[in-house]
Design a protein around this motif. Sequence first.
Motif, PDB file in Angstrom:
ATOM      1  N   PRO A 173       0.814  -1.222   0.000  1.00 49.42           N
ATOM      2  CA  PRO A 173       0.000   0.000   0.000  1.00 49.42           C
ATOM      3  C   PRO A 173       0.847   1.272   0.000  1.00 49.42           C
ATOM      4  N   LEU A 174       0.376   2.261  -0.733  1.00 48.62           N
ATOM      5  CA  LEU A 174       0.961   3.594  -0.715  1.00 48.62           C
ATOM      6  C   LEU A 174      -0.201   4.586  -0.630  1.00 48.62           C
ATOM      7  N   ILE A 175      -0.329   5.207   0.535  1.00 52.03           N
ATOM      8  CA  ILE A 175      -1.446   6.111   0.814  1.00 52.03           C
ATOM      9  C   ILE A 175      -0.892   7.479   1.191  1.00 52.03           C
ATOM     10  N   VAL A 176      -1.531   8.523   0.698  1.00 51.53           N
ATOM     11  CA  VAL A 176      -1.167   9.898   1.059  1.00 51.53           C
ATOM     12  C   VAL A 176      -2.230  10.435   1.994  1.00 51.53           C
ATOM     13  N   ALA A 177      -1.817  10.845   3.198  1.00 53.14           N
ATOM     14  CA  ALA A 177      -2.740  11.450   4.159  1.00 53.14           C
ATOM     15  C   ALA A 177      -2.452  12.942   4.246  1.00 53.14           C
ATOM     16  N   LEU A 178      -3.499  13.745   4.299  1.00 53.84           N
ATOM     17  CA  LEU A 178      -3.357  15.198   4.341  1.00 53.84           C
ATOM     18  C   LEU A 178      -3.817  15.734   5.690  1.00 53.84           C
ATOM     19  N   ASP A 179      -2.985  16.571   6.290  1.00 50.49           N
ATOM     20  CA  ASP A 179      -3.292  17.162   7.591  1.00 50.49           C
ATOM     21  C   ASP A 179      -3.260  18.681   7.465  1.00 50.49           C
ATOM     22  N   ASN A 180      -4.325  19.335   7.902  1.00 51.07           N
ATOM     23  CA  ASN A 180      -4.425  20.806   7.862  1.00 51.07           C
ATOM     24  C   ASN A 180      -4.480  21.368   6.446  1.00 51.07           C
ATOM     25  N   HIS A 204      -2.319   4.467  -3.937  1.00 47.67           N
ATOM     26  CA  HIS A 204      -3.593   3.734  -3.959  1.00 47.67           C
ATOM     27  C   HIS A 204      -4.757   4.543  -3.402  1.00 47.67           C
ATOM     28  N   GLY A 205      -4.476   5.746  -2.936  1.00 47.37           N
ATOM     29  CA  GLY A 205      -5.563   6.600  -2.469  1.00 47.37           C
ATOM     30  C   GLY A 205      -5.050   7.717  -1.590  1.00 47.37           C
ATOM     31  N   VAL A 206      -5.965   8.621  -1.267  1.00 49.48           N
ATOM     32  CA  VAL A 206      -5.659   9.779  -0.428  1.00 49.48           C
ATOM     33  C   VAL A 206      -6.622   9.760   0.756  1.00 49.48           C
ATOM     34  N   LEU A 207      -6.093  10.057   1.934  1.00 49.67           N
ATOM     35  CA  LEU A 207      -6.881  10.067   3.165  1.00 49.67           C
ATOM     36  C   LEU A 207      -6.939  11.488   3.707  1.00 49.67           C
ATOM     37  N   VAL A 208      -8.139  11.981   3.971  1.00 48.77           N
ATOM     38  CA  VAL A 208      -8.311  13.339   4.489  1.00 48.77           C
ATOM     39  C   VAL A 208      -9.192  13.297   5.738  1.00 48.77           C
ATOM     40  N   PRO A 209      -9.029  14.272   6.642  1.00 48.66           N
ATOM     41  CA  PRO A 209      -9.924  14.347   7.806  1.00 48.66           C
ATOM     42  C   PRO A 209     -11.341  14.738   7.377  1.00 48.66           C
ATOM     43  N   GLU A 210     -12.302  14.348   8.173  1.00 40.00           N
ATOM     44  CA  GLU A 210     -13.696  14.653   7.851  1.00 40.00           C
ATOM     45  C   GLU A 210     -14.036  16.111   8.114  1.00 40.00           C
ATOM     46  N   ARG A 211     -13.412  16.707   9.136  1.00 40.27           N
ATOM     47  CA  ARG A 211     -13.733  18.091   9.514  1.00 40.27           C
ATOM     48  C   ARG A 211     -12.540  19.006   9.279  1.00 40.27           C
ATOM     49  N   ARG A 212     -12.853  20.259   9.004  1.00 38.39           N
ATOM     50  CA  ARG A 212     -11.846  21.314   8.828  1.00 38.39           C
ATOM     51  C   ARG A 212     -10.758  20.897   7.834  1.00 38.39           C
ATOM     52  N   ALA A 256     -11.081  10.830 -10.740  1.00 42.63           N
ATOM     53  CA  ALA A 256     -11.917   9.724 -11.213  1.00 42.63           C
ATOM     54  C   ALA A 256     -11.208   8.383 -11.026  1.00 42.63           C
ATOM     55  N   ARG A 257      -9.894   8.399 -10.812  1.00 43.80           N
ATOM     56  CA  ARG A 257      -9.122   7.160 -10.732  1.00 43.80           C
ATOM     57  C   ARG A 257      -8.557   6.889  -9.339  1.00 43.80           C
ATOM     58  N   VAL A 258      -8.263   7.954  -8.581  1.00 43.90           N
ATOM     59  CA  VAL A 258      -7.647   7.805  -7.263  1.00 43.90           C
ATOM     60  C   VAL A 258      -8.717   8.016  -6.188  1.00 43.90           C
ATOM     61  N   PRO A 259      -9.034   6.980  -5.412  1.00 46.71           N
ATOM     62  CA  PRO A 259     -10.078   7.137  -4.396  1.00 46.71           C
ATOM     63  C   PRO A 259      -9.637   8.023  -3.236  1.00 46.71           C
ATOM     64  N   VAL A 260     -10.596   8.699  -2.647  1.00 47.59           N
ATOM     65  CA  VAL A 260     -10.349   9.536  -1.474  1.00 47.59           C
ATOM     66  C   VAL A 260     -11.179   8.992  -0.318  1.00 47.59           C
ATOM     67  N   ALA A 261     -10.507   8.746   0.798  1.00 49.30           N
ATOM     68  CA  ALA A 261     -11.181   8.253   2.001  1.00 49.30           C
ATOM     69  C   ALA A 261     -11.199   9.364   3.045  1.00 49.30           C
ATOM     70  N   ARG A 262     -12.183   9.291   3.932  1.00 46.86           N
ATOM     71  CA  ARG A 262     -12.292  10.269   5.009  1.00 46.86           C
ATOM     72  C   ARG A 262     -12.141   9.594   6.359  1.00 46.86           C
ATOM     73  N   ALA A 263     -11.473  10.299   7.279  1.00 50.84           N
ATOM     74  CA  ALA A 263     -11.274   9.797   8.637  1.00 50.84           C
ATOM     75  C   ALA A 263     -11.938  10.745   9.626  1.00 50.84           C
ATOM     76  N   THR A 264     -12.697  10.189  10.560  1.00 49.20           N
ATOM     77  CA  THR A 264     -13.297  11.016  11.606  1.00 49.20           C
ATOM     78  C   THR A 264     -12.215  11.653  12.454  1.00 49.20           C
ATOM     79  N   ASN A 265     -11.167  10.884  12.756  1.00 51.71           N
ATOM     80  CA  ASN A 265     -10.020  11.374  13.523  1.00 51.71           C
ATOM     81  C   ASN A 265      -8.766  10.871  12.825  1.00 51.71           C
ATOM     82  N   LEU A 266      -7.983  11.779  12.252  1.00 50.56           N
ATOM     83  CA  LEU A 266      -6.842  11.370  11.431  1.00 50.56           C
ATOM     84  C   LEU A 266      -5.786  10.645  12.243  1.00 50.56           C
TER      85      LEU A 266
END
Length: 327
Positions: free
Chosen positions: A174-181, A201-209, A226-236
Amino acid sequence: MAGNSKRAGAVRKAGSKKGAQVGTGGHSRKALQGKGPTPKAEDRTYHPAHERKLAAERRAAAAGRRPGGRTAGRKAAGATEVVTGRNAVLEALRAEMPVEGIYLATHLDADDRTQEILEIAHARSLPMFEASRLDLDKITEGAVHQGVAMKVPPYDYKDAEDLLDAAAEAGEPPLIVALDNITDPRNLGAVLRSAGAFGAHGVLVPERRAAGVTASAWKVSAGAAARVPVARATNLARELAELKKSGCFVVGLDAGGDMQVGELAYATDPLVLVIGSEGKGLSRLVREACDAIVSIPIATTTESLNAAVAAGITLYEVAKQRSTPAS
């Protein structure tokens, strides 16, 4: 006849004397039988409360929620978005953005842009509607639309587990990019573009702010959304801890790191890259959740790099190490 004081028709039959009755004597008992308790107002089809109940159920269904309950399935964030103006709509269609409906003004003055909009819409069999200028003003909430508007459905966010599943299906670590702030959707769009280019394989972002996948993000991604899925986390920070339990290494990108990006450890292992904003960097809890912090060496005259640029540089380094045969 003169002595007859009674008027014709004034004679009453015996027993028909008017006056108050004492009790019902059972006369109305049959009328009350078999009707049961009075239904609630919301269950009476003729009552305004019934229509309000139906409207609430329709809104709940559209939002993917059970009435009065928790979210049913994955949550689509936000409401339908409207793209306005000929250039904006055309760019959105070129980026293969999903479409709920295209609205064209009655007696529209056509030009090259509207002609291409029509061609793309017909090629993709997109729903098209003719609308009056007044209706378009309402749809766009008064924005300048030049007789053209497009409704975009809410983005369907994934779960972090879906990103791991995508890597497993590809037979890759897996190779995931998570974004903070990261709050600018254009930055998210640029990160999606780099993620697609370098095999994430995807990007992870916080749900709020945090920035979400809006029309702006979609356009900047140049189709990568359209090709790279984005997931949301309640608490990153908590989600990063869960990804570590799943076997991923978590590496943060920030100034003053333990190593430079060229020396990045874990590049060939299951990896989560965490990118902070240009101004705030990584938040404290997210930084503490990382296994290591890496930095990009830059000239002293430059204070920091844009988050999307930093993500692109780091993803390139990871892709280079993954493509190099082990010695």
